[in-house]
Design an enzyme around this catalytic site. Structure first.
Site, short mmCIF file in Angstrom:
data_model
loop_
_atom_site.label_atom_id
_atom_site.label_comp_id
_atom_site.label_asym_id
_atom_site.label_seq_id
_atom_site.Cartn_x
_atom_site.Cartn_y
_atom_site.Cartn_z
N SER A 52 -23.10 -67.26 72.44
CA SER A 52 -23.43 -68.69 72.46
C SER A 52 -23.18 -69.64 71.27
O SER A 52 -22.38 -69.51 70.62
CB SER A 52 -24.74 -68.94 73.34
OG SER A 52 -25.07 -70.08 73.63
N ARG B 130 -23.56 -75.29 76.55
CA ARG B 130 -24.40 -76.20 76.10
C ARG B 130 -23.48 -77.56 75.89
O ARG B 130 -22.39 -77.56 75.56
CB ARG B 130 -25.27 -76.00 74.94
CG ARG B 130 -26.11 -74.72 74.93
CD ARG B 130 -27.07 -74.45 73.76
NE ARG B 130 -27.86 -73.39 73.78
CZ ARG B 130 -28.87 -73.34 72.99
NH1 ARG B 130 -29.33 -74.24 72.25
NH2 ARG B 130 -29.59 -72.19 73.39
#
Length: 539
Positions: A145, A302
């Protein structure tokens, strides 16, 4: 003391990619050392090859464990395999492919050998499983991530398309460590020959018109700047611009495993966090050039939203605006579709939910909790305070069951096109109605024993009756939405709240706190929160 946070990365900040990949193959983990074991957090196993925490043996064993897990669950369909732009992602993807092929798993990789964002992988799994096939698909996405460039990450998504739950990840991690301890004798590996392909990007981009009003964005001529931050969404944004004829510029199309173009995060590390003002400093320099400017992390789960009038929005603020907008502009959703939020997200969301007449579904930290509600349409929107969210299609059916940063970034453009106002302006309007909360997360020191105690705390262990001068109205160790244990504590008054959770990686616990009174009141809440928690977890 001066800080380099928000300043461009220097040569000394960059990783040695060659050394990182060499360590991936050369260093062999000793699973008797806790730091070298396979450990699944909320988003898979993560670590650096240089620390013998993410190496070929880890990935070979974990993939073999996933093969055995899916067999035990009767999962016989294809496995979708994707990876982001981190340096360790490509070798880890190759290792996984060798194990999957040797075990005769039908694997689908990207048709164009492109990077695969987490939401595109979730979308692919659900697309297959909702098409009436006799078998069920699942997937692996190789990504840490937003973590720094030296890290690798490995995440399993079962047939529901979202993050695997702790029952699955515990089984997979335990089995992987057994396999490593046994010298990988039971791990099958083979050179991949012809492997099936899948157009992750094409299917995802073509489907966006069923969840975002792209026609309104085009008609309004919204000027969009999208910065992939060197991540997996880079070619997706260009494809979106072309497919829907949008005024969309990919601000920085560069992909570099050292991320030399990034500005340093708050701790002077390179970190691709689109919700961090320090990490987004170079993006913010362009804020006046577009109607909206967006950022994504390395696997695009995100989002960061930048407006000319408000700069980089606090993730909580944008979630509140997104919820308020969506539930007034999605007639195809169930009339009782709930609003999903994590326990540590802003209470302004509670007030928005009440004003909309919608049920609030408050769950522990972790996007996995939203999966069942998104699948059956009983939850229209699920969002986390850490800038991750997803929501339903126009017709109320599931889109993704993992966080989708591309989707939430595009929604900002739809909001501007339809309302004529920026998300920042709309948030100001919400604060005029509901108050202007102040929110912050801080860390407090705690031993491993104290962290363990906090993780299993019962609300009755809290003897305090007041917080910052107001009566305590709730002491929560289980989430109101699903009664799941929160792995910590939340204390609530009419004017403020705090939540405390142990860190999974450091000897600290995290205090999330919010006040509707102001900064001074927030400081008081934080100080008293620390005293309350320290008293409850004292050795």
């Amino acid at each position: 003391m001066t800080t380099r946070a928000g300043t461009p990365a220097q040569e000394s900040d960059l990783i040695d990619v060659e050394a990182l990949i060499k360590a991936y193959y050369d260093l062999k983990p000793d699973v008797s050392e806790p730091e070298q074991r396979v450990v699944f957090g909320t988003s898979g196993h993560r670590g650096s090859s240089l620390k013998t925490a993410f190496n070929e043996d880890h990935i070979a064993a974990t993939t073999q464990a996933i093969v055995e897990y899916r067999t035990s669950q009767g999962i016989t369909g294809p496995l979708f395999l994707g990876a982001d732009t981190h340096a360790l992602s490509a070798p880890a993807r190759t290792t996984a492919l060798e194990v999957l092929v040797a075990n005769e798993v039908r694997v689908l990789v990207d048709e164009f050998d492109d990077f695969v964002p987490t939401p595109a992988l979730s979308h692919a799994i659900l697309r297959y499983n909702n098409a009436g096939n006799d078998d069920q698909a699942d997937g692996i996405v190789v990504t840490p991530s937003h973590n720094p460039p030296a890290d690798g990450g490995f995440k399993y998504n079962p047939p529901h398309g979202g993050p695997a739950d702790s029952d699955a990840t515990s089984w997979i991690a335990n089995r992987a460590n057994e396999l490593i301890e046994g010298g990988l004798i039971e791990v099958k590996m083979a050179e991949p020959s012809a492997v099936e392909t899948y157009d992750f990007r094409g299917h995802y981009v073509d489907d966006l018109e069923n969840i975002i009003d792209v026609a309104a964005i085009k008609k309004a001529g919204v000027r969009i700047g999208a910065d992939p931050l060197g991540g997996a969404s880079v070619h997706y944004w260009q494809a979106i611009a072309e497919r829907y004829e949008l005024d969309l510029t990919v601000v920085n199309p560069d992909v570099d495993p050292t991320w030399r173009f990034m500005t340093l995060d708050w701790d002077e590390k390179i970190r691709m966090d689109p919700s961090s003002p320090s990490a987004m400093a170079s993006v913010l320099a362009h804020k006046d050039e577009y109607d909206v400017l967006t950022g994504n992390d390395a696997d695009a789960d995100r989002h960061g939203i930048v407006t000319p009038d408000g700069g980089l929005m606090n993730p909580n603020h944008y979630l509140a605006v997104a919820i308020d907008y969506l539930y007034q502009h999605r007639d195809g959703w169930k009339s009782d579709a709930a609003i999903g939020k994590t326990l540590v997200s802003s209470s302004i969301i509670d007030k928005v939910a009440e004003s909309l007449g919608r049920r609030l579904w408050e769950v522990p930290v972790g996007f996995k909790w939203f999966v069942p509600g998104l699948v059956d349409g009983s939850v229209g929107f699920g969002g986390e305070e850490s800038a991750g969210a997803s929501f339903l299609r126009f017709d109320g059916t599931v889109w993704t069951t993992d966080k989708d940063g591309i989707l939430l970034a595009l929604l900002a453009s739809e909001i501007i096109a339809v309302t004529g106002k920026t998300p920042s302006q709309l948030y100001t309007e919400l604060t005029e109605k509901f108050g202007d909360p102040v929110y912050q997360r801080v860390d407090a020191a705690a031993s491993k024993a104290q962290k363990a105690k906090l993780g299993k705390l019962d609300g009755d262990a809290i003897t305090a009756t007041e917080l910052a001068g107001d009566p305590i109205t709730a002491k929560l160790t289980h989430a109101p939405g699903n009664d799941a244990a929160v792995g910590g504590l939340k204390v609530v008054t009419d004017k403020a709240w705090f939540a405390a959770r142990p860190s999974g990686t450091e000897d600290v616990y995290k205090i999330y706190a919010e006040s509707f009174v102001g900064e001074d009141h927030l400081r008081q809440v934080q100080e008293e929160a620390k005293k309350i928690v320290d008293a409850a977890i004292a050795d």
